[in-house]
Design a protein around this motif. Structure first.
Motif, PDB file in Angstrom:
ATOM      1  N   MET A 186     -52.929 -93.468  19.397  1.00 20.37           N
ATOM      2  CA  MET A 186     -51.991 -92.503  19.053  1.00 20.37           C
ATOM      3  C   MET A 186     -52.284 -91.259  20.056  1.00 20.37           C
ATOM      4  O   MET A 186     -51.469 -90.439  20.678  1.00 20.37           O
ATOM      5  CB  MET A 186     -52.692 -91.858  17.797  1.00 20.37           C
ATOM      6  N   GLY A 187     -53.439 -91.073  20.837  1.00 24.38           N
ATOM      7  CA  GLY A 187     -53.855 -89.861  21.600  1.00 24.38           C
ATOM      8  C   GLY A 187     -53.054 -90.116  23.016  1.00 24.38           C
ATOM      9  O   GLY A 187     -52.517 -89.394  23.597  1.00 24.38           O
ATOM     10  N   VAL A 188     -53.105 -91.411  23.505  1.00 21.76           N
ATOM     11  CA  VAL A 188     -52.264 -92.000  24.462  1.00 21.76           C
ATOM     12  C   VAL A 188     -50.905 -91.851  24.515  1.00 21.76           C
ATOM     13  O   VAL A 188     -50.371 -91.064  25.350  1.00 21.76           O
ATOM     14  CB  VAL A 188     -52.515 -93.299  24.795  1.00 21.76           C
ATOM     15  N   ALA A 189     -50.283 -92.048  23.408  1.00 21.64           N
ATOM     16  CA  ALA A 189     -48.803 -91.854  23.008  1.00 21.64           C
ATOM     17  C   ALA A 189     -48.462 -90.592  23.072  1.00 21.64           C
ATOM     18  O   ALA A 189     -47.353 -89.958  23.844  1.00 21.64           O
ATOM     19  CB  ALA A 189     -48.307 -92.495  21.625  1.00 21.64           C
ATOM     20  N   ALA A 190     -49.250 -89.573  22.604  1.00 20.16           N
ATOM     21  CA  ALA A 190     -49.081 -88.178  22.505  1.00 20.16           C
ATOM     22  C   ALA A 190     -48.914 -87.609  23.692  1.00 20.16           C
ATOM     23  O   ALA A 190     -48.330 -87.046  24.113  1.00 20.16           O
ATOM     24  CB  ALA A 190     -49.796 -87.388  21.399  1.00 20.16           C
ATOM     25  N   SER A 191     -50.215 -87.999  24.552  1.00 20.27           N
ATOM     26  CA  SER A 191     -50.131 -87.478  25.973  1.00 20.27           C
ATOM     27  C   SER A 191     -49.037 -87.767  26.719  1.00 20.27           C
ATOM     28  O   SER A 191     -48.591 -87.020  27.549  1.00 20.27           O
ATOM     29  CB  SER A 191     -51.582 -87.973  26.521  1.00 20.27           C
ATOM     30  N   SER A 192     -48.703 -89.119  26.630  1.00 22.31           N
ATOM     31  CA  SER A 192     -47.725 -89.926  27.642  1.00 22.31           C
ATOM     32  C   SER A 192     -46.477 -89.080  27.450  1.00 22.31           C
ATOM     33  O   SER A 192     -45.610 -88.707  28.258  1.00 22.31           O
ATOM     34  CB  SER A 192     -47.437 -90.894  27.343  1.00 22.31           C
ATOM     35  N   ALA A 193     -46.057 -88.745  26.044  1.00 18.91           N
ATOM     36  CA  ALA A 193     -45.020 -88.092  25.733  1.00 18.91           C
ATOM     37  C   ALA A 193     -44.907 -86.538  26.283  1.00 18.91           C
ATOM     38  O   ALA A 193     -43.713 -86.197  26.543  1.00 18.91           O
ATOM     39  CB  ALA A 193     -44.676 -88.129  24.078  1.00 18.91           C
ATOM     40  N   LEU A 194     -46.074 -85.984  26.065  1.00 18.91           N
ATOM     41  CA  LEU A 194     -46.011 -84.476  26.276  1.00 18.91           C
ATOM     42  C   LEU A 194     -46.431 -84.244  27.894  1.00 18.91           C
ATOM     43  O   LEU A 194     -45.842 -82.895  28.350  1.00 18.91           O
ATOM     44  CB  LEU A 194     -46.856 -83.849  25.546  1.00 18.91           C
ATOM     45  N   LEU A 216     -55.190 -83.686  34.174  1.00 13.38           N
ATOM     46  CA  LEU A 216     -55.896 -84.265  33.465  1.00 13.38           C
ATOM     47  C   LEU A 216     -56.712 -83.654  32.368  1.00 13.38           C
ATOM     48  O   LEU A 216     -56.830 -84.408  31.212  1.00 13.38           O
ATOM     49  CB  LEU A 216     -57.245 -84.972  34.565  1.00 13.38           C
ATOM     50  N   ALA A 217     -57.187 -82.427  32.404  1.00 16.31           N
ATOM     51  CA  ALA A 217     -57.871 -81.701  31.239  1.00 16.31           C
ATOM     52  C   ALA A 217     -56.756 -81.488  30.046  1.00 16.31           C
ATOM     53  O   ALA A 217     -57.140 -81.706  29.020  1.00 16.31           O
ATOM     54  CB  ALA A 217     -58.110 -80.267  31.840  1.00 16.31           C
ATOM     55  N   ALA A 218     -55.606 -81.343  30.576  1.00 15.87           N
ATOM     56  CA  ALA A 218     -54.622 -81.156  29.482  1.00 15.87           C
ATOM     57  C   ALA A 218     -54.324 -82.334  28.786  1.00 15.87           C
ATOM     58  O   ALA A 218     -54.246 -82.423  27.347  1.00 15.87           O
ATOM     59  CB  ALA A 218     -53.185 -80.700  30.126  1.00 15.87           C
ATOM     60  N   ALA A 219     -54.029 -83.512  29.668  1.00 20.29           N
ATOM     61  CA  ALA A 219     -53.978 -84.861  28.963  1.00 20.29           C
ATOM     62  C   ALA A 219     -55.353 -85.144  28.216  1.00 20.29           C
ATOM     63  O   ALA A 219     -54.834 -85.768  26.868  1.00 20.29           O
ATOM     64  CB  ALA A 219     -53.629 -85.963  29.846  1.00 20.29           C
ATOM     65  N   SER A 220     -56.261 -84.932  28.421  1.00 16.99           N
ATOM     66  CA  SER A 220     -57.635 -85.096  27.712  1.00 16.99           C
ATOM     67  C   SER A 220     -57.745 -84.319  26.293  1.00 16.99           C
ATOM     68  O   SER A 220     -57.908 -84.759  25.353  1.00 16.99           O
ATOM     69  CB  SER A 220     -58.860 -84.846  28.348  1.00 16.99           C
ATOM     70  N   ALA A 221     -57.185 -82.976  26.316  1.00 15.10           N
ATOM     71  CA  ALA A 221     -57.240 -81.994  25.421  1.00 15.10           C
ATOM     72  C   ALA A 221     -56.207 -82.581  24.284  1.00 15.10           C
ATOM     73  O   ALA A 221     -56.508 -82.549  23.097  1.00 15.10           O
ATOM     74  CB  ALA A 221     -56.776 -80.752  25.952  1.00 15.10           C
ATOM     75  N   GLU A 276     -56.789 -87.819  18.546  1.00 15.59           N
ATOM     76  CA  GLU A 276     -57.447 -89.010  18.102  1.00 15.59           C
ATOM     77  C   GLU A 276     -58.987 -88.910  18.420  1.00 15.59           C
ATOM     78  O   GLU A 276     -59.795 -89.869  18.404  1.00 15.59           O
ATOM     79  CB  GLU A 276     -56.853 -90.296  18.871  1.00 15.59           C
ATOM     80  N   GLY A 277     -59.182 -87.686  18.943  1.00 13.34           N
ATOM     81  CA  GLY A 277     -60.716 -87.587  19.112  1.00 13.34           C
ATOM     82  C   GLY A 277     -61.316 -87.958  20.501  1.00 13.34           C
ATOM     83  O   GLY A 277     -60.240 -88.082  21.340  1.00 13.34           O
ATOM     84  N   GLY A 278     -62.657 -88.467  20.594  1.00 14.90           N
ATOM     85  CA  GLY A 278     -63.255 -88.980  21.750  1.00 14.90           C
ATOM     86  C   GLY A 278     -62.162 -90.020  22.417  1.00 14.90           C
ATOM     87  O   GLY A 278     -62.102 -90.049  23.707  1.00 14.90           O
ATOM     88  N   ALA A 279     -62.162 -91.181  21.737  1.00 18.41           N
ATOM     89  CA  ALA A 279     -61.547 -92.224  22.173  1.00 18.41           C
ATOM     90  C   ALA A 279     -60.010 -91.902  22.990  1.00 18.41           C
ATOM     91  O   ALA A 279     -59.498 -92.403  23.592  1.00 18.41           O
ATOM     92  CB  ALA A 279     -61.203 -93.221  21.231  1.00 18.41           C
ATOM     93  N   GLY A 280     -59.213 -90.955  22.112  1.00 15.57           N
ATOM     94  CA  GLY A 280     -58.034 -90.361  22.588  1.00 15.57           C
ATOM     95  C   GLY A 280     -58.212 -89.796  23.866  1.00 15.57           C
ATOM     96  O   GLY A 280     -57.249 -89.789  24.721  1.00 15.57           O
ATOM     97  N   TYR A 322     -56.910 -89.368  29.714  1.00 12.84           N
ATOM     98  CA  TYR A 322     -57.240 -89.224  30.721  1.00 12.84           C
ATOM     99  C   TYR A 322     -57.081 -90.350  31.872  1.00 12.84           C
ATOM    100  O   TYR A 322     -56.176 -90.189  32.910  1.00 12.84           O
ATOM    101  CB  TYR A 322     -58.638 -88.879  30.648  1.00 12.84           C
ATOM    102  N   ASN A 323     -57.394 -91.499  31.442  1.00  3.82           N
ATOM    103  CA  ASN A 323     -57.039 -92.821  32.114  1.00  3.82           C
ATOM    104  C   ASN A 323     -55.557 -92.976  32.369  1.00  3.82           C
ATOM    105  O   ASN A 323     -55.016 -93.409  33.414  1.00  3.82           O
ATOM    106  CB  ASN A 323     -57.739 -93.839  31.599  1.00  3.82           C
ATOM    107  N   VAL A 324     -54.702 -93.025  31.273  1.00  5.50           N
ATOM    108  CA  VAL A 324     -53.305 -93.200  31.513  1.00  5.50           C
ATOM    109  C   VAL A 324     -52.839 -92.081  32.501  1.00  5.50           C
ATOM    110  O   VAL A 324     -51.986 -92.418  33.464  1.00  5.50           O
ATOM    111  CB  VAL A 324     -52.512 -92.878  30.206  1.00  5.50           C
ATOM    112  N   ASP A 325     -53.018 -90.768  32.476  1.00  9.31           N
ATOM    113  CA  ASP A 325     -52.740 -89.686  33.287  1.00  9.31           C
ATOM    114  C   ASP A 325     -53.083 -89.980  34.627  1.00  9.31           C
ATOM    115  O   ASP A 325     -52.478 -89.816  35.629  1.00  9.31           O
ATOM    116  CB  ASP A 325     -53.133 -88.411  32.740  1.00  9.31           C
TER     117      ASP A 325
END
Length: 77
Positions: free
Chosen positions: A1-9, A32-37, A43-47, A52-55
């Motif tokens: 879920m965190g990856v999907a949200a980051s990829s979309a935003l 990278l910090a924004a993507a991690s946030a 999704e917490g730490g895993a997200g 971060y890795n996807v970005d």
């Protein structure tokens, strides 16, 4: 879920970060910090790690890729 949200935003967020006129390395770190946030919020730490890795590996062009793009752009015009 965190990856999907980051990829979309991140494309829109990265566009706004680019407008700040930061040096390339700082711009990359802020993105990278924004993507991690975003990943953390969803999704917490895993997200955070996944986002971060996807970005880092998928959205941002590396310096050699940027140079190649510029070279190709100059030869096409």
């Amino acid at each position: 879920m965190g990856v999907a949200a980051s990829s979309a935003l991140m494309p829109d967020i990265a566009e706004q970060i680019k407008k700040l006129g930061l040096p390339a390395a700082v711009e990359s770190a802020v993105s990278l910090a924004a993507a991690s946030a975003i990943g953390t919020a969803v999704e917490g730490g895993a997200g955070a790690v996944s986002a971060y890795n996807v970005d880092l590996n998928n959205r941002q062009a590396s310096p050699p890729e940027i140079q190649k793009i510029k070279l190709l752009n100059c030869t096409e015009n």
